[in-house]
Design a protein around this motif. Structure first.
Motif, mmCIF file in Angstrom:
data_model
loop_
_atom_site.group_PDB
_atom_site.id
_atom_site.type_symbol
_atom_site.label_atom_id
_atom_site.label_comp_id
_atom_site.label_asym_id
_atom_site.label_seq_id
_atom_site.Cartn_x
_atom_site.Cartn_y
_atom_site.Cartn_z
ATOM 1 N N ALA A 2 0.349 -1.374 -0.157
ATOM 2 C CA ALA A 2 0.267 -0.201 -0.052
ATOM 3 C C ALA A 2 1.003 1.341 0.003
ATOM 4 O O ALA A 2 0.673 2.181 -0.520
ATOM 5 N N GLU A 3 1.530 1.039 1.003
ATOM 6 C CA GLU A 3 3.017 2.618 1.130
ATOM 7 C C GLU A 3 2.998 2.548 -1.045
ATOM 8 O O GLU A 3 3.578 3.837 -0.942
ATOM 9 N N LEU A 4 4.167 0.989 -1.643
ATOM 10 C CA LEU A 4 4.807 1.719 -2.365
ATOM 11 C C LEU A 4 3.636 1.992 -3.646
ATOM 12 O O LEU A 4 4.102 3.320 -4.203
ATOM 13 N N MET A 5 2.225 1.999 -3.567
ATOM 14 C CA MET A 5 1.070 1.996 -4.598
ATOM 15 C C MET A 5 1.030 3.641 -3.734
ATOM 16 O O MET A 5 -0.111 3.790 -4.880
ATOM 17 N N HIS A 6 1.172 3.873 -2.602
ATOM 18 C CA HIS A 6 0.515 5.660 -2.310
ATOM 19 C C HIS A 6 -0.980 5.494 -2.287
ATOM 20 O O HIS A 6 -1.865 6.302 -2.219
ATOM 21 N N VAL A 7 -1.347 4.041 -1.588
ATOM 22 C CA VAL A 7 -3.021 4.106 -0.991
ATOM 23 C C VAL A 7 -2.715 3.944 -0.091
ATOM 24 O O VAL A 7 -3.941 3.466 0.592
ATOM 25 N N ASN A 8 -1.859 4.364 0.758
ATOM 26 C CA ASN A 8 -2.156 3.851 2.669
ATOM 27 C C ASN A 8 -2.788 4.563 2.886
ATOM 28 O O ASN A 8 -2.897 4.150 4.041
ATOM 29 N N GLN A 9 -3.096 5.855 2.802
ATOM 30 C CA GLN A 9 -4.359 6.371 3.455
ATOM 31 C C GLN A 9 -5.113 5.744 3.234
ATOM 32 O O GLN A 9 -6.860 6.468 3.851
ATOM 33 N N GLN A 10 -5.777 5.009 2.479
ATOM 34 C CA GLN A 10 -7.107 4.629 2.039
ATOM 35 C C GLN A 10 -7.455 3.044 2.266
ATOM 36 O O GLN A 10 -7.893 2.571 2.954
ATOM 37 N N ARG A 11 -6.163 2.153 2.207
ATOM 38 C CA ARG A 11 -6.264 0.856 2.705
ATOM 39 C C ARG A 11 -4.740 -0.154 3.244
ATOM 40 O O ARG A 11 -3.592 0.635 2.916
ATOM 41 N N GLY A 12 -4.675 -0.915 2.527
ATOM 42 C CA GLY A 12 -3.784 -1.911 3.461
ATOM 43 C C GLY A 12 -3.823 -2.249 4.748
ATOM 44 O O GLY A 12 -2.458 -3.025 5.548
#
Ligand SMILES: [Zn+2]
Length: 419
Positions: free
Chosen positions: A369-379
């Motif tokens: 999620a951190e790599l994909m820059h979705v860690n504020q929403q998912r993971g």
């Protein structure tokens, strides 16, 4: 007057009845970001998000209750390196290019949708598609899922792969023309790289994918930096296919977000990746799948040489402490196995390399999620985050193979399957 009173009563009564609320009674909840577990939790999901999680959560009237009290709950899985629309032809004398000479973009999109649905049912709630998708076919798969036409995972797309002249094809006679441009954009100067990045962003991609060493020539540091500069200013990350050598030096120096494959990276290169916070998406292929794929294009040593090198590189990357995200690169078909089965067959490689189960699960959730820059929403499973939730009978922090038994999947609050 009486009517108004009744109306007001109804008006205020409505919020008291829980609408679109699901309460999951969880036997155990794992947090891969910390490697911790919590027993007997309630996860309250409202619409598409997690509202509350804990041992003493009050369940509102009218909530749908899902009893998973004998199961282990994890955030949905992620794979940072998939090719949803691609099945590579294996065996015989089929050229590498078969898959895009024989199949239309529409057909590729339909296969992509089929694979996306299979992956979601297996517990992969977010995937990063890294190109080779037949003239942006995955964009339409993503859009159809986002529009609610089909259930599917969150998909990040890369569109056409940007590479030095020739894509990933070699020795195509000049009379044939640059037909690889169905899947690739040729870019041979920093300015051409910038233009290619802009073209991809225009057509809707979420990540920029480069191929850096599939030819006797490779991208310079200046070309890599041009891609990173243009992509980052457009809010996109850069993922680069590279195996090792000078090409990998240039890619690391250029400050990309992830190296894909990296089978021949040295300790020194891995150290530098760690310093710069660059992810490794190792696509650590199991021996059985290398045997089926063969050594396409003569780039690789035979499987019996390559397989131990892959395990060794993963072991060194873990020891050095490079950030890693799980990625599989599965593009083959095997009778009686689904694509998700083949992806989970990468887990034994991680175990063989000595990576502990909590670290493997982290690479499949919060790290990805951190790599994909979705860690504020998912993971992760936390209030305010998307309700992407999976469950299984065993504890994956103790035995990562428990993931093969996932029997409950919730995607953005919608139950996709249950035991
Ligand atoms: Zn790949």
């Amino acid at each position: 007057m009486k009517r108004l009173t009744l109306f007001l009563m109804l008006l205020f009564a409505v919020p008291m009845i829980a609408q679109n609320v699901v309460a999951i009674r969880a036997g155990g909840v794992v947090d891969p970001s910390t490697g911790s577990t919590a027993k007997n939790q309630v996860i309250l999901v409202e619409n598409d998000k997690i509202k509350e999680i804990g041992p003493n959560v009050r369940i509102p009237n009218g909530a749908t209750i899902v009893d998973l009290s004998s199961e282990w709950i994890s955030p949905g899985l992620m794979d940072a390196h998939v090719h949803l629309t691609l099945t590579e032809v294996t065996g015989g004398n089929a050229p590498f290019e078969s898959f895009y000479l024989k199949e239309s973009s529409t057909y590729r999109g339909l296969r992509g949708l089929r694979n996306a649905q299979d992956l979601l049912r297996a517990g992969f709630t977010t995937v990063r598609e890294v190109g080779n998708d037949g003239n942006y076919a995955t964009e339409d798969v993503k859009r159809a899922i986002q529009a609610g036409m089909f259930d599917g995972p969150t998909i990040l797309t890369a569109g056409k792969i940007i590479a030095p002249f020739g894509g990933q094809s070699t020795a195509i006679p000049p009379e044939q023309g640059p037909f690889w441009r169905y899947e690739y954009i040729d870019a041979d100067t920093p300015e051409e790289v910038r233009k290619a990045v802009r073209q991809n962003i225009y057509y809707g991609v979420d990540v920029i994918k480069l191929v850096a060493d599939n030819s006797p020539y490779h991208f310079s540091v200046a070309e890599i930096k041009a891609a990173v500069d243009e992509a980052h200013h457009g809010g996109r990350t850069v993922a680069v296919h590279v195996y090792g050598g000078e090409a990998a030096d240039n890619v690391i120096e250029g400050g990309v977000d992830s190296l894909e494959h990296g089978f021949f990276l040295t300790d020194q290169q891995l150290e530098k990746m760690k310093q710069k916070g660059i992810f490794l998406v190792g696509t650590d292929t199991p021996r059985a799948q290398l045997d089926i794929e063969g050594t396409s294009g003569g780039i690789f040593p035979p499987p019996e040489v390559l397989a131990p090198k892959i395990v060794d590189r993963l072991r060194r990357a873990y020891r050095i402490g490079v950030k890693m995200a799980f990625g599989t690169d599965t593009v083959i078909e095997v009778p009686n196995k689904s694509r998700s089965d083949l992806m989970l067959d990468y887990l034994p490689v991680w175990r063989e390399a000595g990576v502990p189960a909590p670290e493997i699960l982290k690479s499949m959730t919060s790290n990805a999620a951190e790599l994909m820059h979705v860690n504020q929403q998912r993971g992760r499973l936390a209030p305010g985050l998307a309700a992407d939730i999976v469950a299984m009978p065993g504890n994956p922090l103790e035995d990562i193979e428990a993931l093969r038994k996932i029997n409950f999947v919730m995607k953005d609050g919608k139950i996709i399957r249950r035991p």
